[in-house]
Design a protein around this motif. Sequence first.
Motif, PDB file in Angstrom:
ATOM      1  N   TYR C  74       0.833  -1.208   0.000  1.00 25.80           N
ATOM      2  CA  TYR C  74       0.000   0.000   0.000  1.00 25.80           C
ATOM      3  C   TYR C  74       0.860   1.246   0.000  1.00 25.80           C
ATOM      4  CZ  TYR C  74      -4.354  -2.523   0.581  1.00 25.80           C
ATOM      5  OH  TYR C  74      -5.424  -3.319   0.365  1.00 25.80           O
ATOM      6  N   TYR C  96      -5.353   9.182  -2.829  1.00 25.07           N
ATOM      7  CA  TYR C  96      -5.010   7.794  -2.494  1.00 25.07           C
ATOM      8  C   TYR C  96      -5.029   7.593  -0.985  1.00 25.07           C
ATOM      9  CZ  TYR C  96      -2.259   3.543  -2.137  1.00 25.07           C
ATOM     10  OH  TYR C  96      -1.832   2.287  -1.824  1.00 25.07           O
ATOM     11  N   VAL C 100      -7.416   4.964   1.201  1.00 28.94           N
ATOM     12  CA  VAL C 100      -6.903   3.977   2.158  1.00 28.94           C
ATOM     13  C   VAL C 100      -7.455   4.246   3.546  1.00 28.94           C
ATOM     14  CG1 VAL C 100      -4.821   3.040   3.209  1.00 28.94           C
ATOM     15  CG2 VAL C 100      -4.835   3.583   0.809  1.00 28.94           C
ATOM     16  N   PHE C 175      -0.901   7.490   5.073  1.00 30.79           N
ATOM     17  CA  PHE C 175      -2.222   7.123   5.574  1.00 30.79           C
ATOM     18  C   PHE C 175      -2.304   7.596   7.007  1.00 30.79           C
ATOM     19  CE2 PHE C 175      -0.466   3.282   3.313  1.00 30.79           C
ATOM     20  CZ  PHE C 175      -0.686   3.832   2.080  1.00 30.79           C
ATOM     21  N   SER C 336      -9.367  -4.843  -0.784  1.00 32.11           N
ATOM     22  CA  SER C 336      -8.347  -5.527  -0.001  1.00 32.11           C
ATOM     23  C   SER C 336      -8.810  -6.951   0.267  1.00 32.11           C
ATOM     24  CB  SER C 336      -8.155  -4.783   1.321  1.00 32.11           C
ATOM     25  OG  SER C 336      -7.479  -5.614   2.227  1.00 32.11           O
ATOM     26  N   PRO C 342      -2.918  -4.458  -2.416  1.00 33.13           N
ATOM     27  CA  PRO C 342      -4.342  -4.426  -2.762  1.00 33.13           C
ATOM     28  C   PRO C 342      -4.693  -5.491  -3.801  1.00 33.13           C
ATOM     29  CG  PRO C 342      -3.217  -2.442  -3.536  1.00 33.13           C
ATOM     30  CD  PRO C 342      -2.227  -3.211  -2.774  1.00 33.13           C
ATOM     31  N   TYR C 345      -6.829  -2.319  -7.543  1.00 34.98           N
ATOM     32  CA  TYR C 345      -6.447  -0.930  -7.352  1.00 34.98           C
ATOM     33  C   TYR C 345      -6.860  -0.219  -8.623  1.00 34.98           C
ATOM     34  CZ  TYR C 345      -3.051   2.941  -6.985  1.00 34.98           C
ATOM     35  OH  TYR C 345      -2.428   4.159  -6.928  1.00 34.98           O
TER      36      TYR C 345
END
Lengths: 209, 213, 386
Positions: C74, C96, C100, C175, C336, C342, C345
């Motif tokens: 990721y 992105y 996530v 993230f 996921s 992933p 994606y």
Amino acid sequence: MNLETIKSEIEASVSGCRLEIIPNASPSEQHSLLVDAARAVAVARFLRDAAHLRFDFCSNVTGVDWPSKEISEKIKVKKILDGVEQEVEETRKTQSLGYLEAVYHLYSVEKKHGPFVLRLRTEDRENRAHLPSLTPVWRSAEFQEREIFDLFGIHFDGHPDLRRILMWDEFEDHPMRRDYVEPNDYEYEPTAHDEVLQKAKQHQNGVGC
Amino acid sequence: MDEPLKIALRKQGIFTTTLQELYNWGRKNSLWPLNFGLACCAIEMIATTMARYDMARFGAEVFRPSPRQADLMIVAGTVTKKMAPQVIRLYNQMPEPKYVISMGACAISGGPFKQGYNVLKGIDRYIPVDIYIPGCPPRPEALIDALMALQKKIDEQHLTGADRPRHLNLDTPSEFPVPQFGAHDLEPSQNPEIWHPPLVHISLAGKDESGNN
Amino acid sequence: MATTTYPTAHITPKPSTDGGEDQFLEVSMGPQHPSTHGVFRMNVVLDGERVVKLKPVFGYLHRNHEKIAENESYLGSMPYTDRLDYLCSITNNWAYALAVEKLAGIQVPERAEYLRVITGELTRLQNHACLIGFLMQDMGASGTPLMYAFREREKILDLFESLTGARMMCNYMRFGGCRVDASADWLQQAQKVMEAFPRFLDEYERLLTENEILMARTQGVGVLPRELAVNAGITGPMLRASGINYDIRKVDKYGIYDRFAFKVPLGEHGDVYDRYMIRVLEMRESIRILQQAMREISPGPIQDPKTKIRGFRPKAGEAYGRIESPKGELGFYLISDGSPNPYRYRVRPPSLINLTVLEEMCLGQNVADVVITLGSIDIVLGEVDR
């Protein structure tokens, strides 16, 4: 906006339509609705035109490949061992039929709600990888469906212009499928490791540089 | 003529030169690049021509949209397999003497996208490259450095003898075959006359994993 | 459909089918063309100067971002998102990271949200300024507007460089936060750039907005009707130029956009001039957002401590996250299966989907207007082909 209510509304207005809610375990809580491919266009029209839903904006269309998986299950079989009938546990392996999926993310520009996730599934990955095209309902699906056709190999029936979009016309594979084998161009890998290292070695042994 | 004498003459107001020097001086200071951007690096290439970095100081600001008028091809960005035949065709259409700068990791080797099925692992598989600039994307200073390196290379070329440049040697080709689109890959996947993969010995320490299946 | 591709404009006369005297010309514009903004190609059929048919051809920069990302962790995909729309790497990171965060239910600390807004709006400023410069270049205003725009862009890139270490490929978001914190000094520098920007914008507008040539070339050209815009999934400044009030910053209120007072500029005619004007007005609104964000930002953590960025394994599930990038709706769809990379994606590229109406906008117009209509869409090929 409850998915259950929308489901029963669709069932009431589109006759003979099989629907299934696919739950999503992640915190995003974007559950999706699996629609029977035969009635997909009618369902899509309903979603777009129903006055309280008005999903007039189809944002994202994409494909997902679910190849056939090996399912092993344990069953008890009676067998004669050493002359005596005994119950023996055996694992039986079966192949689940793989399929390809098209996922549509719908929003409403008028009502400003969404996303509503619509899923369509093909019967298998090879000869019957056909789905109805939703381009007549949402124009935005046109190029994205072409992309799915190119990369995943789903044939969209009723699509106005189904050609390859990203790869060249002579290309034969569908590279986003999970079993796609990429061309062997591993002549020179300065920092090869893991899988790439193996591929580079195979190339060197095969071609002999 | 030796260098001290030349300098001494210049002090007296007498300018001497050779045809080779004059010719190379003219060529190196008026490079006309092809107006040709492929990907991210093209934005840095544009930034190089703009006011802050000002590539015009090096005589290379006249970007020509037509390959017939250009003598420097800056391969700025990822060359995909779908684009590669067009790049080679553009190169073939440029008149000699012509030079190639391979700008950025992608044009050198495929860069971060090396493992992609549609990414060519370096433009030097099909056409000869004079200068490579690493970076993703290279800074404008790096492109200026490449340009200066190219100018130096041009300046040192001899017009006669065995090491004379390609455009003065009629035996060497100035056009290269354009690959065809195949069912799975470009055909051929490289030009063996241009591309000689470096000899790398791949081995895992101590273990014999031949990779044979 | 011819399979051979020609690098430069290639002309084949075709006899007319109805036996008349007029002939159609088929012109292949691109992939090497000075005004296709990269390696984009259009097959245009012309009746004299008038466009009869236009088919876009894609894929010359298809570098398999999605396939690579599915074999990558990721975190490992984050630098690749920089290279999607390479003019606005920070907003790509943001989209992105947002997807996530939805997938794994991650909270973002307040300071990180402010930093995201500040860097994201700076990105919007430089993107819109450059786009207008490129549009003018396509129109024949060779040099000056683009040079002005790049001069301002360099100032913003300097900010990005001192904050993230890279001019273009910032790789800034993580993230649950941002990678590095901004110092007080950096914020001061950003304040200076921001305060100077309206002056540049005034100068730019004095040069362009009421320029007679610009008005003659763009008004009534490349009109996109409202109904088609919605049905074709057009987003961003293009949709708003057609008069539809749909800005994801207002609709989704992602991040902390509900805290800022800003207007959504709307167009009336949906032509190229409106699209130019919308971008100018959006830059002014971005400056308003920046002023508020700079005022309100307070110290604090920039990263959610509970999130494990390396070796990140979200639970099985899927999520679609989207933001209002300078080009339009940039979305990421992730599935996921519980593994470190992933299962699926997908990037929802605004540039590609905004391009799909190019034919409708160009039909019946002169071939010279195709170039400026394309320029007003604001495409970046890295995102169109991915």
